[in-house]
Motif scaffolding. Structure first.
Motif: not given
Length: 568
Positions: A178-197
């Motif tokens: 259930g998490s395999f596919l959604p996890l991929f874009p989240s890993l790719v966008d880890l720097p964007i997550l930092v920017v948002a935080l």
């Protein structure tokens, strides 16, 4: 029961008093000794191995957990460490007291960790708790970590590399069907997550507390009101008053769905990443125009390493259907990566390597994914990133025969796409001969090497595909003959087309050079296929001369395959 330290009664009375005393009901963290009492009782229960002792401790322990949870929003200090100790008791002795720890664990993630993930003490203690109990969590609560992987990524993104080593120990447990596919874009966008935080921190203050939770809760009503107002009155709600344009540009627009997607705490499936939204574009541009923070630089280093683990686990444990579904996502995200030069290079390198490994593992993917592959071939010249992706796809198509012998229809469609790409380049190259000087003078001459490189791969893919599927051989000869007659500006493309035309006149040698590789799943070699590893022991006189380093004229003696093979 033996009281080893003489304080058993004291610890139990302290726990019972905190569980029922109204003075501590609103904020259990005010009692500094309570944490030590709970921790010590847990240790005594383990040491004594007494079910009676566990049964006496459990009721006040459970009540204390509930009171801690209800007091989180009013608490003046963190109760995270106390909750983790209580959760450890539930995991250790849940079977004895018939307590299902799953609701308690989910409550901790939703009520406590979502507010305190930015606290370095709570973050480190949480990771240590998960590492210590990872085997029990995987076997007894397999859906827990996959459900909350966005929250765990926020924790690791904010706290950086100091927790990376420990986080990698539990990272495989985060991956599930259930998490395999959604996890991929989240890993790719880890720097964007930092920017948002970081933008949330600048606009709303410290992340420890209810900052992000309040944004997530208040956004939906605001968006609903805006839509209702526009529908019924024809007007729109202003974003922040008449002077909103003069506000700090770092303030997040709470109605921007792109940031809500990044700041979520739970896995709710694959959602579109709004890379083209104004909020996202401005955030990325601001991150590029200002000095990178330490957190952002650490995330740029961590994301490739997390992807390494993700891809290795995928190739080892994930079924073919999920990997097949991942490849189109990979193709799409190849062109939309955080625009840091080193980071984008490292990520694209890993994406392409995984894609080729997946095709090697299951060549049928090429036939099943012919539609997205054809679409990517059509975008070959939109950008250098898409050119490189198309080049790798051409190699995979040729290397694996468009999916293999059993996928003739898919191979024909892929062959037609390669033909179209080749003919478009032939026609454009004729026009380009008159424009080369203009391109070079305008600084665009760098496109020519990549175009020639792609054409070489296209020509090779056409020849290899026709070798796999003999019914395509006449069309391949026509395509290669057009390249040979057109004499493209790059001699390498012209020379390669001539070589393949010559090979096609010798079916056995052509099958050996361009046919299925040794990794093919064919049960036995095709007739006439040469085993090149035995070249030094075999003799043959009828080998096309163009293989012999362009020697002209007939040979005056027989020669061995060692004359053909490069010497090491």
């Amino acid at each position: 029961m033996v009281d080893r330290d003489g304080n058993w009664d004291f610890h139990l009375r302290s726990l019972s008093a905190s569980a029922r005393d109204s003075n501590f009901a609103s904020d259990p963290s005010l009692d500094a000794s309570l944490f030590q009492s709970v921790k010590r009782l847990n240790e005594l229960c383990k040491d004594e191995k007494s079910e009676d002792l566990v049964a006496r401790v459990y009721p006040p322990m459970n009540k204390l957990f509930q009171r801690c949870v209800t007091s989180i929003s009013q608490s003046r200090s963190s109760v995270g460490l106390l909750l983790l100790v209580i959760l450890q008791f539930f995991l250790d002795f849940g079977e004895i007291v018939l307590h299902d720890a799953d609701p308690s664990l989910r409550t901790f993630f939703r009520s406590c960790l979502s507010r305190e993930f930015a606290d370095p003490v709570i973050a480190e203690a949480t990771i240590e708790f998960l590492v210590f109990n990872r085997r029990k969590l995987v076997t007894s609560f397999p859906a827990l970590l996959p459900q909350f992987f966005p929250l765990l990524l926020k924790l690791i993104a904010w706290n950086g590399e100091k927790l990376e080593k420990s986080f990698l120990k539990i990272f495989p447990a985060v991956m599930s069907p259930g998490s395999f596919l959604p996890l991929f874009p989240s890993l790719v966008d880890l720097p964007i997550l930092v920017v948002a935080l970081e933008k949330v921190e600048r606009s709303s203050g410290s992340l420890i507390g209810s900052g992000i939770a309040s944004i997530q809760k208040s956004t939906a009503p605001e968006m609903l009101l805006a839509l209702m107002d526009e529908a019924y009155t024809g007007s729109t709600i202003a974003g922040g008053g008449g002077d909103s344009e003069s506000e700090d540009s770092s303030v997040i627009d709470a109605a921007d769905p792109s940031f809500l997607e990044f700041l979520k705490d739970e896995n709710d499936g694959i959602a579109e990443r709004h890379w083209t939204s104004p909020g996202m574009a401005s955030a990325v541009q601001a991150a590029l125009n200002t000095p990178q923070s330490d957190r952002l630089m650490q995330s740029l280093k961590m994301a490739p390493r997390l992807l390494d683990v993700y891809f290795s686990v995928a190739l080892r444990d994930v079924n073919d259907s999920l990997i097949c579904a991942l490849i189109p996502l990979l193709m799409t995200r190849n062109a939309t990566i955080f625009p840091d030069r080193v980071y984008s290079y490292e990520l694209r390198k890993r994406l392409l390597e995984f894609m080729l490994s997946a095709f090697q593992r299951c060549p049928d993917f090429i036939a099943l994914l012919k539609k997205p592959i054809i679409d990517r071939l059509g975008e070959a010249y939109d950008s250098p990133e898409k050119t490189e992706l198309a080049l790798q796809l051409c190699w995979a198509i040729g290397e694996h025969g468009g999916g293999g012998e059993s996928h003739k229809d898919a191979a024909r469609e892929l062959f037609e796409s390669l033909e179209l790409l080749l003919y478009e380049n032939i026609s454009s190259s004729r026009l380009g001969l008159r424009q080369d000087s203009t391109l070079i003078s305008s600084g665009r001459g760098s496109l020519k090497p990549s175009k020639s490189r792609l054409l070489c791969f296209v020509v090779t893919a056409i020849a290899k595909l026709a070798t796999y599927h003999r019914e395509l051989l006449p069309r391949a000869r026509v395509s290669l003959a057009k390249v040979a007659r057109s004499r493209p500006s790059d001699e390498r493309v012209w020379r390669r087309a001539l070589d393949y035309l010559g090979l096609m006149n010798e079916p056995a040698i052509c099958l050996s050079v361009l046919g299925p590789s040794q990794h093919s799943r064919a049960p036995m070699p095709n007739p006439g296929t040469v085993n090149w590893s035995e070249g030094g022991t075999k003799m043959i006189a009828h080998i096309p001369f163009y293989i012999l380093a362009e020697q002209e004229g007939p040979p005056f003696h027989d020669f061995s395959f060692s004359d053909v093979l490069p010497r090491r």
